[in-house]
Design a protein around this motif. Structure first.
Motif, PDB file in Angstrom:
ATOM      1  N   ALA A   1       0.837  -1.206   0.000  1.00  0.00           N
ATOM      2  CA  ALA A   1       0.000   0.000   0.000  1.00  0.00           C
ATOM      3  C   ALA A   1       0.868   1.252   0.000  1.00  0.00           C
ATOM      4  O   ALA A   1       0.574   2.233  -0.705  1.00  0.00           O
ATOM      5  N   LEU A   2       1.944   1.231   0.804  1.00  0.00           N
ATOM      6  CA  LEU A   2       2.836   2.381   0.842  1.00  0.00           C
ATOM      7  C   LEU A   2       3.521   2.579  -0.507  1.00  0.00           C
ATOM      8  O   LEU A   2       3.621   3.705  -1.016  1.00  0.00           O
ATOM      9  N   GLY A   3       3.989   1.484  -1.106  1.00  0.00           N
ATOM     10  CA  GLY A   3       4.634   1.594  -2.405  1.00  0.00           C
ATOM     11  C   GLY A   3       3.698   2.128  -3.476  1.00  0.00           C
ATOM     12  O   GLY A   3       4.092   2.956  -4.307  1.00  0.00           O
ATOM     13  N   ALA A   4       2.440   1.667  -3.471  1.00  0.00           N
ATOM     14  CA  ALA A   4       1.461   2.161  -4.441  1.00  0.00           C
ATOM     15  C   ALA A   4       1.217   3.654  -4.255  1.00  0.00           C
ATOM     16  O   ALA A   4       1.083   4.407  -5.228  1.00  0.00           O
ATOM     17  N   SER A   5       1.149   4.097  -3.003  1.00  0.00           N
ATOM     18  CA  SER A   5       0.929   5.520  -2.732  1.00  0.00           C
ATOM     19  C   SER A   5       2.106   6.358  -3.224  1.00  0.00           C
ATOM     20  O   SER A   5       1.915   7.434  -3.801  1.00  0.00           O
ATOM     21  N   LEU A   6       3.324   5.870  -2.993  1.00  0.00           N
ATOM     22  CA  LEU A   6       4.500   6.600  -3.459  1.00  0.00           C
ATOM     23  C   LEU A   6       4.546   6.655  -4.983  1.00  0.00           C
ATOM     24  O   LEU A   6       4.934   7.679  -5.563  1.00  0.00           O
ATOM     25  N   LEU A   7       4.128   5.560  -5.639  1.00  0.00           N
ATOM     26  CA  LEU A   7       4.073   5.563  -7.105  1.00  0.00           C
ATOM     27  C   LEU A   7       3.046   6.560  -7.616  1.00  0.00           C
ATOM     28  O   LEU A   7       3.270   7.243  -8.620  1.00  0.00           O
ATOM     29  N   MET A   8       1.906   6.627  -6.932  1.00  0.00           N
ATOM     30  CA  MET A   8       0.893   7.602  -7.336  1.00  0.00           C
ATOM     31  C   MET A   8       1.424   9.020  -7.165  1.00  0.00           C
ATOM     32  O   MET A   8       1.169   9.905  -7.996  1.00  0.00           O
ATOM     33  N   GLY A   9       2.167   9.258  -6.099  1.00  0.00           N
ATOM     34  CA  GLY A   9       2.790  10.565  -5.918  1.00  0.00           C
ATOM     35  C   GLY A   9       3.758  10.893  -7.036  1.00  0.00           C
ATOM     36  O   GLY A   9       3.825  12.027  -7.516  1.00  0.00           O
TER      37      GLY A   9
END
Length: 297
Positions: free
Chosen positions: A174-182
Motif C-alpha cells: 500500500a505504501l509503495g502504491a501511494s508513493l508511485l501515485m505521488g
C-alpha cells in the motif's frame, strides 16, 4: 519577447508539499478502490465514488499547491476560477472511469492497464486545463516532445500504482502504491512545467507587473480555492482510517473467513455483545459476520 519562468518561487517547499499531498490522495483513493474489490453488494459504488473523488482531489490539490511557486519574471499571474473548478471536475470524472472499471471488472491485467491509462490521462487533462486557466500579459507555449513525455510518465506511474495496490497485500505494498501515485502526479506536473515557455505581448507594462501580487505567484487566489479539496481529503482519511475492518487488520485482505467455510467448522457465537463491524460502505450481510454450517454434520 520571451518571459523568464520560475517554477520554484518558494524553493523546495512547494514540490515537497505537493508530493506529500499527491501521496495522501493516492493512498486514500487506492485504499477505497481495493476495499471495494471483495464487496459485491450495493455498497461498492460508495467506495468507488469515494476513491475517484479522493484521487481527483489529490491530483487537483497537488497541481495548485505546486503552482503557488510558479511565477514569470516581470508580470502578474491570475487564474480563471471557472476553468480552475472545471479542471477539478474533469480529474474526478476521468479518474472515475478507471476506478469503476477496476471495481466492476476486477483487477485483471487488462483492466488495471486500461484504468491506469484513464487515470494518467485524467492527471494530464487536469494539468493542462489548469494551465489554460492562467491569465497573463502574454501566451503560454509548449514543447510537444516534453508534453508527450509528461503524459507517458503519468500513465506509466498510474498503471504501476494501480497494479501494486490491487496485486499485493499488506502495508508495504500500500505504501509503495501511494508513493508511485505521488510520482505519477508530481512527475507529470514538473515535466509538463518544463515544457512551458512564455511569449510576452510587447514590453512589460509596469502597472501590470506591479499589481496586486507583484512579480510573485498569487497564493491569495489559489489558497482559498484549495480549502475545499483539502477538507475533503481530511474527511476521506477519517472515513478510511475509522473503517472497522481496516482498524482490525482484516478488510478485503482477510483469508480467515474462507478457511473457516472450507473446513465446515462453526465458531461458537458469543453470548453477549458480539463485536460490531459496521462500516460506512459495508453491506448488512457482511456486517453480521455469520457463518452457516450444514445441520447434522
Amino acid at each position: 519577447m520571451q518571459g523568464t519562468v520560475d517554477g520554484f518561487g518558494y524553493g523546495m517547499v512547494t514540490p515537497v508539499v505537493s508530493y506529500l499531498v499527491a501521496c495522501l490522495g493516492g493512498a486514500l483513493g487506492l485504499r477505497c478502490v481495493v476495499r471495494s474489490l471483495n464487496n459485491q453488494q450495493s455498497r461498492k459504488p460508495g467506495w468507488l465514488a469515494l476513491g475517484a473523488v479522493t484521487i481527483g482531489c489529490g491530483i487537483w490539490t497537488m497541481h495548485f499547491v505546486a503552482m503557488v511557486g510558479f511565477r514569470i519574471q516581470g508580470i502578474q499571474i491570475d487564474y480563471d476560477t471557472r476553468l480552475t473548478a472545471l479542471s477539478l471536475v474533469v480529474a474526478i470524472v476521468v479518474v472515475g472511469i478507471g476506478v469503476f472499471a477496476v471495481g466492476y471488472r476486477g483487477a485483471t491485467n487488462a483492466t488495471l492497464t486500461a484504468a491506469g491509462i484513464f487515470t494518467g490521462l485524467g492527471v494530464a487533462a487536469m494539468h493542462y486545463l489548469g494551465m489554460a486557466a492562467i491569465h497573463l500579459n502574454g501566451s503560454l507555449e509548449y514543447d510537444s516532445l516534453t508534453v508527450g513525455a509528461s503524459v507517458l510518465i503519468a500513465v506509466a506511474a498510474a498503471i504501476a500504482a494501480l497494479w501494486a495496490a490491487a496485486s499485493y497485500r499488506g502495508f508495504p505494498a500500500a505504501l509503495g502504491a501511494s508513493l508511485l501515485m505521488g510520482v505519477a502526479l508530481t512527475g507529470m506536473h514538473y515535466t509538463g512545467m518544463a515544457a512551458v515557455g512564455v511569449r510576452l505581448r510587447g514590453a512589460t507594462d509596469a502597472s501590470y507587473s506591479t499589481g496586486m501580487y507583484g512579480n510573485a505567484s498569487p497564493p491569495s487566489i489559489l489558497l482559498p480555492m484549495l480549502i475545499g479539496p483539502v477538507v475533503f481529503l481530511i474527511l476521506a482519511g477519517v472515513v478510511v482510517m475509522f473503517d472497522p475492518q481496516l482498524v482490525l487488520g482484516d478488510g478485503d485482505w482477510s483469508r480467515t473467513t474462507p478457511r473457516r467455510r472450507r473446513t465446515g467448522i462453526a465458531l461458537p457465537e458469543r453470548p453477549t455483545h458480539p463485536p460490531r463491524t459496521d462500516s460506512l460502505f459495508e453491506p448488512r450481510d457482511q456486517r453480521t459476520g455469520r457463518h452457516t454450517t450444514p445441520r447434522g454434520r
